[in-house]
Design a protein around this motif. Structure first.
Motif, PDB file in Angstrom:
ATOM      1  N   LEU A 129      49.053  38.466  43.644  1.00 61.11           N
ATOM      2  CA  LEU A 129      48.877  38.571  42.183  1.00 61.11           C
ATOM      3  C   LEU A 129      49.744  38.036  41.833  1.00 61.11           C
ATOM      4  CD1 LEU A 129      46.483  41.237  40.901  1.00 61.11           C
ATOM      5  CD2 LEU A 129      46.314  38.273  42.154  1.00 61.11           C
ATOM      6  N   GLY A 130      49.697  36.739  40.826  1.00 57.82           N
ATOM      7  CA  GLY A 130      50.213  36.011  40.092  1.00 57.82           C
ATOM      8  C   GLY A 130      50.783  36.533  38.695  1.00 57.82           C
ATOM      9  N   ASN A 131      51.507  36.017  37.537  1.00 55.27           N
ATOM     10  CA  ASN A 131      51.634  36.452  36.970  1.00 55.27           C
ATOM     11  C   ASN A 131      50.487  35.724  36.423  1.00 55.27           C
ATOM     12  OD1 ASN A 131      53.506  33.866  37.005  1.00 55.27           O
ATOM     13  ND2 ASN A 131      53.639  34.015  35.268  1.00 55.27           N
ATOM     14  N   HIS A 132      50.026  34.805  36.534  1.00 52.04           N
ATOM     15  CA  HIS A 132      48.480  33.694  36.202  1.00 52.04           C
ATOM     16  C   HIS A 132      47.503  34.001  36.762  1.00 52.04           C
ATOM     17  CE1 HIS A 132      50.941  29.863  34.175  1.00 52.04           C
ATOM     18  NE2 HIS A 132      51.391  30.308  34.539  1.00 52.04           N
ATOM     19  N   ASP A 133      47.274  34.883  37.501  1.00 49.20           N
ATOM     20  CA  ASP A 133      46.113  35.718  37.684  1.00 49.20           C
ATOM     21  C   ASP A 133      45.743  36.154  37.017  1.00 49.20           C
ATOM     22  OD1 ASP A 133      46.351  33.397  40.329  1.00 49.20           O
ATOM     23  OD2 ASP A 133      47.549  35.290  41.133  1.00 49.20           O
ATOM     24  N   ILE A 134      46.653  37.097  36.169  1.00 44.86           N
ATOM     25  CA  ILE A 134      46.104  38.193  35.486  1.00 44.86           C
ATOM     26  C   ILE A 134      45.956  38.230  34.368  1.00 44.86           C
ATOM     27  CG2 ILE A 134      47.212  39.244  37.266  1.00 44.86           C
ATOM     28  CD1 ILE A 134      49.387  40.592  35.232  1.00 44.86           C
ATOM     29  N   ARG A 135      46.154  36.934  33.727  1.00 43.34           N
ATOM     30  CA  ARG A 135      46.205  36.516  31.825  1.00 43.34           C
ATOM     31  C   ARG A 135      44.968  37.089  31.222  1.00 43.34           C
ATOM     32  NH1 ARG A 135      50.132  31.417  31.124  1.00 43.34           N
ATOM     33  NH2 ARG A 135      51.580  32.462  31.328  1.00 43.34           N
ATOM     34  N   GLN A 136      43.609  36.533  32.095  1.00 45.07           N
ATOM     35  CA  GLN A 136      42.274  36.938  31.681  1.00 45.07           C
ATOM     36  C   GLN A 136      41.776  38.522  32.217  1.00 45.07           C
ATOM     37  OE1 GLN A 136      39.066  34.427  32.444  1.00 45.07           O
ATOM     38  NE2 GLN A 136      40.084  33.039  31.013  1.00 45.07           N
ATOM     39  N   GLY A 137      42.443  39.501  33.100  1.00 49.72           N
ATOM     40  CA  GLY A 137      42.314  40.614  33.184  1.00 49.72           C
ATOM     41  C   GLY A 137      40.341  40.376  34.458  1.00 49.72           C
ATOM     42  N   SER A 138      40.992  39.629  35.194  1.00 46.85           N
ATOM     43  CA  SER A 138      39.411  38.979  35.972  1.00 46.85           C
ATOM     44  C   SER A 138      40.684  39.277  37.698  1.00 46.85           C
ATOM     45  CB  SER A 138      39.226  38.504  35.906  1.00 46.85           C
ATOM     46  OG  SER A 138      38.467  38.161  34.911  1.00 46.85           O
ATOM     47  N   GLU A 139      41.805  40.017  37.526  1.00 48.22           N
ATOM     48  CA  GLU A 139      42.040  40.282  38.489  1.00 48.22           C
ATOM     49  C   GLU A 139      41.636  41.286  39.704  1.00 48.22           C
ATOM     50  OE1 GLU A 139      44.894  42.979  35.733  1.00 48.22           O
ATOM     51  OE2 GLU A 139      43.793  40.763  35.511  1.00 48.22           O
ATOM     52  N   ASP A 140      40.602  41.984  39.295  1.00 50.75           N
ATOM     53  CA  ASP A 140      40.031  42.870  40.446  1.00 50.75           C
ATOM     54  C   ASP A 140      38.905  42.111  40.967  1.00 50.75           C
ATOM     55  OD1 ASP A 140      41.867  45.019  39.867  1.00 50.75           O
ATOM     56  OD2 ASP A 140      40.753  46.302  38.453  1.00 50.75           O
ATOM     57  N   GLU A 141      38.576  41.539  39.592  1.00 51.25           N
ATOM     58  CA  GLU A 141      37.673  40.820  40.832  1.00 51.25           C
ATOM     59  C   GLU A 141      37.901  39.574  41.042  1.00 51.25           C
ATOM     60  OE1 GLU A 141      37.743  41.298  36.820  1.00 51.25           O
ATOM     61  OE2 GLU A 141      35.877  42.171  36.516  1.00 51.25           O
ATOM     62  N   ILE A 142      38.952  38.726  41.779  1.00 53.26           N
ATOM     63  CA  ILE A 142      39.314  38.115  42.187  1.00 53.26           C
ATOM     64  C   ILE A 142      39.349  37.972  43.051  1.00 53.26           C
ATOM     65  CG2 ILE A 142      41.272  36.430  42.521  1.00 53.26           C
ATOM     66  CD1 ILE A 142      41.569  36.043  38.964  1.00 53.26           C
ATOM     67  N   LEU A 143      40.035  39.783  43.160  1.00 47.23           N
ATOM     68  CA  LEU A 143      40.655  40.339  45.073  1.00 47.23           C
ATOM     69  C   LEU A 143      39.534  40.591  45.168  1.00 47.23           C
ATOM     70  CD1 LEU A 143      43.753  42.561  43.499  1.00 47.23           C
ATOM     71  CD2 LEU A 143      44.124  39.964  45.394  1.00 47.23           C
ATOM     72  N   ALA A 144      38.416  41.194  45.127  1.00 48.79           N
ATOM     73  CA  ALA A 144      37.344  41.561  44.969  1.00 48.79           C
ATOM     74  C   ALA A 144      36.719  40.424  46.280  1.00 48.79           C
ATOM     75  CB  ALA A 144      36.535  41.802  44.526  1.00 48.79           C
ATOM     76  N   ARG A 145      36.143  39.568  45.492  1.00 50.51           N
ATOM     77  CA  ARG A 145      36.158  37.813  45.834  1.00 50.51           C
ATOM     78  C   ARG A 145      36.811  37.347  47.255  1.00 50.51           C
ATOM     79  NH1 ARG A 145      33.692  34.001  42.720  1.00 50.51           N
ATOM     80  NH2 ARG A 145      33.960  33.085  44.917  1.00 50.51           N
ATOM     81  N   LEU A 146      37.549  37.776  47.065  1.00 52.32           N
ATOM     82  CA  LEU A 146      38.434  37.550  48.364  1.00 52.32           C
ATOM     83  C   LEU A 146      38.690  38.821  49.493  1.00 52.32           C
ATOM     84  CD1 LEU A 146      41.445  35.764  46.647  1.00 52.32           C
ATOM     85  CD2 LEU A 146      39.848  34.345  47.849  1.00 52.32           C
ATOM     86  N   GLY A 147      38.370  39.366  49.230  1.00 52.11           N
ATOM     87  CA  GLY A 147      38.017  41.254  50.175  1.00 52.11           C
ATOM     88  C   GLY A 147      39.171  42.026  50.053  1.00 52.11           C
ATOM     89  N   ARG A 148      39.873  41.667  49.153  1.00 52.88           N
ATOM     90  CA  ARG A 148      40.846  42.564  49.084  1.00 52.88           C
ATOM     91  C   ARG A 148      39.806  43.692  47.963  1.00 52.88           C
ATOM     92  NH1 ARG A 148      43.632  42.274  53.574  1.00 52.88           N
ATOM     93  NH2 ARG A 148      43.342  40.929  54.226  1.00 52.88           N
TER      94      ARG A 148
END
Length: 307
Positions: A129-148
């Motif tokens: 995760l980078g700093n731009h990836d957490i700005r909307q608070g969707s980082e958990d969903e992003i990781l889940a989509r990517l299998g993490r």
């Protein structure tokens, strides 16, 4: 006891990999005249070892990729062309997966689609995760989509353990406890760390003091060999610092001017990715730009660490 990660994700199938054939991209015909080729020696005696003999594998590494621009696509195509001899074992992305603010709706457009040709075989996706990836608070969903399921995790590639960290929260006590226990338990021949914010950088943002304060003492204590980060949109390789080489590989889609510092060995503002071959005897990196090879270096396995 070896630490192994097995994950199956909704969008990408992820599994621990320990094999693969020794393959390599032929970039000699387009190599830039300014290529630096270096052997980085290490005298560390603290690295955990294993007696397992594992086949060589290659992994691709890029940072600050998630723009969906022509530049990202150009680097992605250059990366995919390196698989003509066989699949990469893993694609490591060093954060800022989705510009500008981690919008989950853009995941296919700026991540899965650009690297579809790299990820269409047995290649494992290893995102940080980078700093731009957490700005909307969707980082958990992003990781889940990517299998993490966590922003910090470990993934084996051949004889190396890749330790992925969340440098957005380097002070998180759970992450630090996990990092120390994972490094202490590892018996892998090589340990590679990957994150977004660099502990050593002479670029636009510079070094992250918090990352350096929290992570680097553990890297040194447990014999980490190689550390990758992004955040600065350039390529940098440090001189060995306490037997650890630090790489900034943030030129996966856009660039800023870079600089040098007392720890700098190579610094260049160029679109690129890193092709890293992992063998039992050495780590061999080729940094590939759009016009050819930017840098090459080798980290041999110290004889004092041989089992």
């Amino acid at each position: 006891m070896k630490f192994v990660v097995w994950i199956v994700g909704a969008a990408v199938t992820v599994a621990a990999c320990s094999g693969g054939q020794p393959v390599g991209a032929d970039t000699s015909s387009t190599a830039a005249a300014s290529v630096t080729s270096t052997v980085v020696t290490s005298t560390s005696t603290t690295q955990p070892t294993t007696t397992a003999t594992l086949a060589p594998v290659r992994i691709a590494i890029a940072g600050d990729t998630g723009t969906g621009t022509t530049e990202q696509m150009d680097v992605a195509r250059r990366m995919a062309s390196g698989e003509s001899s066989g699949d990469y074992a893993a694609l490591v992305l060093l954060g800022d997966l989705i510009y500008p603010d981690g919008n989950l709706d853009l995941l296919d457009e700026v991540l899965l689609d650009p690297y579809a040709d790299v990820l269409d075989g047995d290649t494992i996706l290893v995102p940080a995760l980078g700093n731009h990836d957490i700005r909307q608070g969707s980082e958990d969903e992003i990781l889940a989509r990517l299998g993490r399921q966590s922003p910090w995790y470990a993934q084996r590639a051949g004889s190396a353990l890749i330790v992925v960290l969340d440098s957005n929260v380097p002070n998180d006590p759970d992450q630090l406890a996990w990092l120390e226990s994972t490094l202490a338990a590892s018996q892998d021949r090589w340990i590679i760390a990957a994150m977004h914010h660099p502990p050593y950088s002479a670029g636009y943002h510079g070094s992250s003091e918090e990352v350096r304060e929290r992570f680097v003492p553990l890297f040194k204590k447990y014999g980490v060999d190689l550390v990758f980060a992004g955040h600065d949109h350039d390529y940098q390789r440090s001189r060995p610092i306490d037997d650890i080489t630090y790489i900034v590989a943030g030129g996966g889609a856009k660039l800023r001017p870079t600089g040098t510092d007392s720890f700098t060995e190579v610094s260049e503002s160029a679109l690129h990715f890193v092709d890293l071959e992992i063998t039992n005897d050495e780590l061999r990196a080729t940094v590939i730009g759009l016009d050819g090879v930017i840098d090459e270096f080798t980290i041999p396995y110290a004889q004092s660490n041989q089992p």
